[in-house]
Design a protein around this motif. Structure first.
Motif, PDB file in Angstrom:
ATOM      1  N   HIS A 154       0.833  -1.204   0.000  1.00 17.02           N
ATOM      2  CA  HIS A 154       0.000   0.000   0.000  1.00 17.02           C
ATOM      3  C   HIS A 154       0.870   1.257   0.000  1.00 17.02           C
ATOM      4  CE1 HIS A 154      -4.130  -1.671   1.262  1.00 17.02           C
ATOM      5  NE2 HIS A 154      -3.392  -2.663   0.795  1.00 17.02           N
ATOM      6  N   GLY A 155       1.939   1.219   0.804  1.00 10.99           N
ATOM      7  CA  GLY A 155       2.846   2.366   0.815  1.00 10.99           C
ATOM      8  C   GLY A 155       3.460   2.603  -0.547  1.00 10.99           C
ATOM      9  N   GLY A 156       3.821   1.508  -1.241  1.00 14.58           N
ATOM     10  CA  GLY A 156       4.388   1.656  -2.569  1.00 14.58           C
ATOM     11  C   GLY A 156       3.406   2.235  -3.560  1.00 14.58           C
ATOM     12  N   VAL A 157       2.156   1.784  -3.484  1.00 16.86           N
ATOM     13  CA  VAL A 157       1.141   2.278  -4.416  1.00 16.86           C
ATOM     14  C   VAL A 157       0.797   3.730  -4.130  1.00 16.86           C
ATOM     15  CG1 VAL A 157      -1.272   2.042  -5.112  1.00 16.86           C
ATOM     16  CG2 VAL A 157       0.160   0.020  -4.892  1.00 16.86           C
ATOM     17  N   ILE A 158       0.577   4.064  -2.854  1.00 13.00           N
ATOM     18  CA  ILE A 158       0.077   5.399  -2.515  1.00 13.00           C
ATOM     19  C   ILE A 158       1.200   6.428  -2.465  1.00 13.00           C
ATOM     20  CG2 ILE A 158      -1.090   6.766  -0.734  1.00 13.00           C
ATOM     21  CD1 ILE A 158      -2.710   4.251  -0.069  1.00 13.00           C
ATOM     22  N   LEU A 183      -2.294   3.669 -14.917  1.00 12.78           N
ATOM     23  CA  LEU A 183      -2.592   2.292 -15.306  1.00 12.78           C
ATOM     24  C   LEU A 183      -1.812   1.306 -14.437  1.00 12.78           C
ATOM     25  CD1 LEU A 183      -3.941   0.272 -17.211  1.00 12.78           C
ATOM     26  CD2 LEU A 183      -1.996   0.594 -18.782  1.00 12.78           C
ATOM     27  N   GLY A 184      -0.525   1.605 -14.228  1.00 14.23           N
ATOM     28  CA  GLY A 184       0.293   0.743 -13.383  1.00 14.23           C
ATOM     29  C   GLY A 184      -0.210   0.698 -11.949  1.00 14.23           C
ATOM     30  N   ILE A 185      -0.610   1.861 -11.421  1.00 16.03           N
ATOM     31  CA  ILE A 185      -1.156   1.912 -10.062  1.00 16.03           C
ATOM     32  C   ILE A 185      -2.426   1.090  -9.973  1.00 16.03           C
ATOM     33  CG2 ILE A 185      -2.203   3.430  -8.334  1.00 16.03           C
ATOM     34  CD1 ILE A 185      -0.317   5.627  -9.295  1.00 16.03           C
ATOM     35  N   GLY A 186      -3.282   1.206 -10.981  1.00 12.52           N
ATOM     36  CA  GLY A 186      -4.532   0.459 -10.973  1.00 12.52           C
ATOM     37  C   GLY A 186      -4.301  -1.040 -10.973  1.00 12.52           C
ATOM     38  N   LEU A 187      -3.335  -1.503 -11.787  1.00 13.55           N
ATOM     39  CA  LEU A 187      -3.037  -2.936 -11.834  1.00 13.55           C
ATOM     40  C   LEU A 187      -2.499  -3.439 -10.492  1.00 13.55           C
ATOM     41  CD1 LEU A 187      -1.386  -3.172 -15.379  1.00 13.55           C
ATOM     42  CD2 LEU A 187      -3.647  -4.005 -14.687  1.00 13.55           C
ATOM     43  N   LEU A 188      -1.596  -2.672  -9.900  1.00 13.53           N
ATOM     44  CA  LEU A 188      -1.030  -3.081  -8.613  1.00 13.53           C
ATOM     45  C   LEU A 188      -2.083  -3.021  -7.514  1.00 13.53           C
ATOM     46  CD1 LEU A 188       1.449  -3.951  -7.047  1.00 13.53           C
ATOM     47  CD2 LEU A 188       2.062  -1.552  -6.772  1.00 13.53           C
ATOM     48  N   ALA A 189      -2.896  -1.968  -7.531  1.00 12.10           N
ATOM     49  CA  ALA A 189      -3.916  -1.813  -6.495  1.00 12.10           C
ATOM     50  C   ALA A 189      -4.954  -2.928  -6.571  1.00 12.10           C
ATOM     51  CB  ALA A 189      -4.597  -0.453  -6.635  1.00 12.10           C
ATOM     52  N   SER A 190      -5.329  -3.330  -7.790  1.00 10.31           N
ATOM     53  CA  SER A 190      -6.333  -4.386  -7.925  1.00 10.31           C
ATOM     54  C   SER A 190      -5.840  -5.712  -7.375  1.00 10.31           C
ATOM     55  CB  SER A 190      -6.721  -4.549  -9.396  1.00 10.31           C
ATOM     56  OG  SER A 190      -5.607  -5.018 -10.146  1.00 10.31           O
ATOM     57  N   ASP A 191      -4.530  -5.878  -7.335  1.00 12.75           N
ATOM     58  CA  ASP A 191      -3.962  -7.138  -6.856  1.00 12.75           C
ATOM     59  C   ASP A 191      -3.708  -7.126  -5.349  1.00 12.75           C
ATOM     60  OD1 ASP A 191      -2.800  -9.766  -7.335  1.00 12.75           O
ATOM     61  OD2 ASP A 191      -0.898  -8.811  -6.834  1.00 12.75           O
ATOM     62  N   THR A 192      -3.617  -5.944  -4.738  1.00 13.06           N
ATOM     63  CA  THR A 192      -3.211  -5.885  -3.329  1.00 13.06           C
ATOM     64  C   THR A 192      -4.280  -5.339  -2.396  1.00 13.06           C
ATOM     65  OG1 THR A 192      -2.216  -3.697  -3.634  1.00 13.06           O
ATOM     66  CG2 THR A 192      -0.784  -5.620  -3.955  1.00 13.06           C
ATOM     67  N   PHE A 193      -5.072  -4.377  -2.848  1.00 10.69           N
ATOM     68  CA  PHE A 193      -5.930  -3.666  -1.903  1.00 10.69           C
ATOM     69  C   PHE A 193      -7.082  -4.521  -1.389  1.00 10.69           C
ATOM     70  CE2 PHE A 193      -3.345  -0.271  -2.838  1.00 10.69           C
ATOM     71  CZ  PHE A 193      -3.702   0.866  -2.151  1.00 10.69           C
TER      72      PHE A 193
END
Length: 200
Positions: free
Chosen positions: A109-113, A147-157
């Motif tokens: 989450h820290g990496g994404v946000i 787009l990259g944030i969305g892909l990562l967020a969909s997998d982790t959040f």
């Protein structure tokens, strides 16, 4: 005697390929530093450390580095109000928000946000306070980042429900660093001066 003969010949510009290689090495180093920061911050949150404990360890280490910079380059010549402004964003706001957020949310989450949203926060503050327009290239690059944030967020959040407190704190840290970046640009502070101020 001419100025050139007194000062020596002017330094020849470095080849573009060398500049590109240096830039790529610096970018790789930044990725390592930010990743290490997120992982060590999350690891410390799982130990018997408070965010203030981790901050104290960070500041003790940075003080030693700052004194080494002073020995090499001298004390930074920057007004106190500007020193405090830079410190509020990067020396206190960002790291303390990160350490606090890691006590509620995972490193992903820290990496994404904090890292992923940083270009958006910086572009927004730069538009508001520096008058920098959103060019087509900037909008396109931000779209790729989104787009990259969305892909990562969909997998982790979805895997970590109930960590919204940490996510909000990460967002505060993101804007703290963005404010620091805009102040550096607005005041024209050099890298050595900013680094020494923050370290001390």
């Amino acid at each position: 005697m001419s100025a050139e003969s007194a000062l020596g010949p002017a330094a020849a510009p470095r080849p573009a390929s060398r500049e590109r290689a240096i830039g790529l090495l610096c970018a790789f180093a930044v990725v390592l530093v930010w990743s290490g920061f997120a992982l060590s911050g999350r690891l410390s949150a799982r130990q018997a450390f408070t965010p203030w404990d981790v901050g104290a360890l960070r500041y003790a280490g940075s003080l030693l580095a700052g004194l080494a910079l002073v020995a090499r380059f001298g004390w930074p010549r920057l007004p106190w109000n500007r020193c405090l402004g830079l410190m509020a964003g990067a020396a206190f706001g960002f790291p303390l928000a990160a350490y606090w957020g890691f006590s509620y949310a995972p490193a992903a989450h820290g990496g994404v946000i904090m890292t992923g949203l940083l270009p958006f926060a910086t572009a927004l503050l730069a538009a508001l306070f520096l008058g920098e327009a959103f060019s087509r290239a900037r909008a396109l690059s931000l779209g790729v980042v989104a787009l990259g944030i969305g892909l990562l967020a969909s997998d982790t959040f979805g895997s970590y429900p109930g960590v919204w407190r940490g996510d909000l704190i990460f967002l505060l840290g993101c804007f703290s660093w963005a404010a620091f970046t805009v102040l550096i640009r607005r005041w024209g502070v050099s890298a050595i001066t900013a680094t020494t101020v923050l370290a001390l």
